[in-house]
Design an enzyme around this catalytic site. Structure first.
Site, PDB file in Angstrom:
ATOM      1  N   TYR A 154       5.211   7.395 -18.882  1.00 17.88           N
ATOM      2  CA  TYR A 154       6.450   7.183 -18.138  1.00 17.88           C
ATOM      3  C   TYR A 154       7.474   8.240 -18.566  1.00 17.88           C
ATOM      4  O   TYR A 154       7.979   8.214 -19.683  1.00 17.88           O
ATOM      5  CB  TYR A 154       7.034   5.798 -18.407  1.00 17.88           C
ATOM      6  CG  TYR A 154       6.226   4.631 -17.899  1.00 17.88           C
ATOM      7  CD1 TYR A 154       5.206   4.792 -16.975  1.00 17.88           C
ATOM      8  CD2 TYR A 154       6.503   3.334 -18.338  1.00 17.88           C
ATOM      9  CE1 TYR A 154       4.476   3.711 -16.516  1.00 17.88           C
ATOM     10  CE2 TYR A 154       5.780   2.242 -17.871  1.00 17.88           C
ATOM     11  CZ  TYR A 154       4.772   2.441 -16.960  1.00 17.88           C
ATOM     12  OH  TYR A 154       4.056   1.356 -16.503  1.00 17.88           O
ATOM     13  N   SER A 176      13.773  -7.934  -3.367  1.00 19.66           N
ATOM     14  CA  SER A 176      14.865  -8.295  -4.274  1.00 19.66           C
ATOM     15  C   SER A 176      16.066  -8.870  -3.542  1.00 19.66           C
ATOM     16  O   SER A 176      16.942  -9.490  -4.155  1.00 19.66           O
ATOM     17  CB  SER A 176      15.323  -7.063  -5.057  1.00 19.66           C
ATOM     18  OG  SER A 176      15.944  -6.124  -4.180  1.00 19.66           O
ATOM     19  N   LEU A 231       9.112  -8.200  -7.838  1.00 19.59           N
ATOM     20  CA  LEU A 231      10.039  -7.998  -6.722  1.00 19.59           C
ATOM     21  C   LEU A 231       9.545  -6.868  -5.814  1.00 19.59           C
ATOM     22  O   LEU A 231      10.299  -6.340  -4.997  1.00 19.59           O
ATOM     23  CB  LEU A 231      11.447  -7.687  -7.231  1.00 19.59           C
ATOM     24  CG  LEU A 231      12.118  -8.829  -8.014  1.00 19.59           C
ATOM     25  CD1 LEU A 231      13.500  -8.406  -8.495  1.00 19.59           C
ATOM     26  CD2 LEU A 231      12.203 -10.100  -7.172  1.00 19.59           C
ATOM     27  N   ARG A 243       8.865  -3.753  -6.324  1.00 21.31           N
ATOM     28  CA  ARG A 243       9.643  -2.515  -6.480  1.00 21.31           C
ATOM     29  C   ARG A 243      10.983  -2.583  -5.746  1.00 21.31           C
ATOM     30  O   ARG A 243      11.448  -1.601  -5.192  1.00 21.31           O
ATOM     31  CB  ARG A 243       8.821  -1.315  -6.020  1.00 21.31           C
ATOM     32  CG  ARG A 243       7.536  -1.169  -6.820  1.00 21.31           C
ATOM     33  CD  ARG A 243       6.531  -0.229  -6.196  1.00 21.31           C
ATOM     34  NE  ARG A 243       5.345  -0.158  -7.026  1.00 21.31           N
ATOM     35  CZ  ARG A 243       4.356  -1.051  -7.006  1.00 21.31           C
ATOM     36  NH1 ARG A 243       4.420  -2.075  -6.171  1.00 21.31           N
ATOM     37  NH2 ARG A 243       3.323  -0.937  -7.813  1.00 21.31           N
ATOM     38  N   GLY A 244      11.566  -3.756  -5.765  1.00 24.02           N
ATOM     39  CA  GLY A 244      12.862  -3.948  -5.134  1.00 24.02           C
ATOM     40  C   GLY A 244      12.793  -4.360  -3.680  1.00 24.02           C
ATOM     41  O   GLY A 244      13.807  -4.764  -3.093  1.00 24.02           O
TER      42      GLY A 244
END
Length: 336
Positions: A58, A217, A211, A213-214
């Site tokens: 990452y 959300s 979620l 990746r949003g």
């Protein structure tokens, strides 16, 4: 709020009922604020979150350095409660491209050495290859991690994004505490074979992408423009008509959330929490306000009527588009 706890498998540690996935603080979701990222990790620890998830790839090590910096600056009691979950094996190039996976025993030891240095710790709590190396039997990779366990550099062995057969082979090699895999209202593929297998073998699930990746959300708008360094700009579920259909599902979910007086994100996380005590959702909050919202899911109770309404609004397999671009899906499909 008192943080609830769950246990990773039959041989693993007790962890907070929600973990913090730190990837977005370093990569794949556009630019992040370093100071706010560290403050968010500190807020998570203060709230009782114990599980910090990362990967050595990452930001090409940036995320581990960030977590190490946050832990050094945290109060001793909070630092000592933190458990690190690290993925390894993904190979990158200087342009940020993805060039394969390496699960050879020598590579496992090499990756671990660098992670320990970047994190500033003497051990990793849960260590796992991010994706199986197609050229190396999983028994060899897991066996190498088991050697690190014997030497005290790793406490527990995990898996990531593997199918039922690979789970069984890995578990026959060494004790496995958890499988990290995507699981959410609109990503339910593990329910047919993978989840029954982990439960049979006493292996927990740390669920990422709760979620999506949003996407679910409640904050993602239909006209949002994504940066070129945001993974979602290339994700099928965020493209064109797929995005519009998926956000229609979110609006149906919003109506149920509003009836309960909670946010869309909270009801989506609470749904994952409701799937079993062996499932630990990872929330990818990059800011303290998003973290606070996610933690509120722990206070949400879903009864049978709520669950029926949620599944009526967002049926299994209702999502439009795959969760990864075609090349990545092909690798995952070959593993399963």
């Amino acid at each position: 709020m008192t943080m609830r706890t769950r246990t990773l498998g039959t041989t693993g540690p007790q962890v907070s009922a929600l973990g913090l996935g730190c990837m977005g603080m370093s990569a794949l979701y556009g630019d992040a604020d370093r100071a706010e990222s560290i403050a968010t990790i500190h807020a998570a620890l203060e709230a009782g979150v114990t599980l910090l998830d990362t990967g050595d790839f990452y930001g090409m090590g940036h995320n581990e350095l960030l977590i190490g910096e946050a832990l050094r600056a945290a109060p001793a009691a909070r630092r000592e409660q933190a458990l690190t979950s690290v993925k390894f094996g993904a190979l990158r190039d200087p342009d940020g491209g993805w060039v394969g996976y390496d699960g050879r025993p020598a590579a496992v030891r090499n990756f671990a050495a660098y992670s320990l240095q970047r994190l500033g710790t003497d051990h990793i709590d849960v260590y796992r290859i991010a994706r199986v190396d197609p050229d190396v039997p999983i028994e060899e990779t897991v066996g190498a991690i088991a050697e690190l366990v014997e030497k005290g550099y790793v406490r527990h062995i995990g898996l990531s994004e593997v199918g039922a057969e690979t789970i069984r082979r890995a578990a026959a090699t060494a004790p496995i505490v958890d499988l990290q895999i995507e699981y959410s209202l609109i990503s339910r593929g593990i329910e047919d074979e993978i989840l029954p297998t982990t439960r049979e073998l006493g292996i927990a699930v740390t669920a990422y992408g709760v979620l999506s990746r949003g996407l679910i959300s409640g904050h993602f708008t239909r006209d949002r423009q994504l940066a070129a360094n945001d993974f979602r700009a290339f994700s099928p579920r965020f493209q064109g008509e797929n995005l519009q259909r998926n956000l229609d599902l979110v609006e149906a979910l919003r109506k149920i959330a509003e009836q309960k007086g909670v946010s869309v994100a909270q009801i989506a996380i609470a749904w994952v929490l409701s799937r079993g005590e062996d499932i630990v959702p990872l929330v990818g909050a990059r800011r303290r306000d998003r973290l606070a919202e996610a933690l509120g899911a722990l206070e949400v109770t879903l009864d049978a009527t709520d669950l029926a309404a949620i599944e009526g609004a967002v049926p299994a397999d209702a999502a439009a588009g795959d969760r990864y671009p075609a090349a990545q899906m092909a690798h995952l499909d070959s593993e399963r």
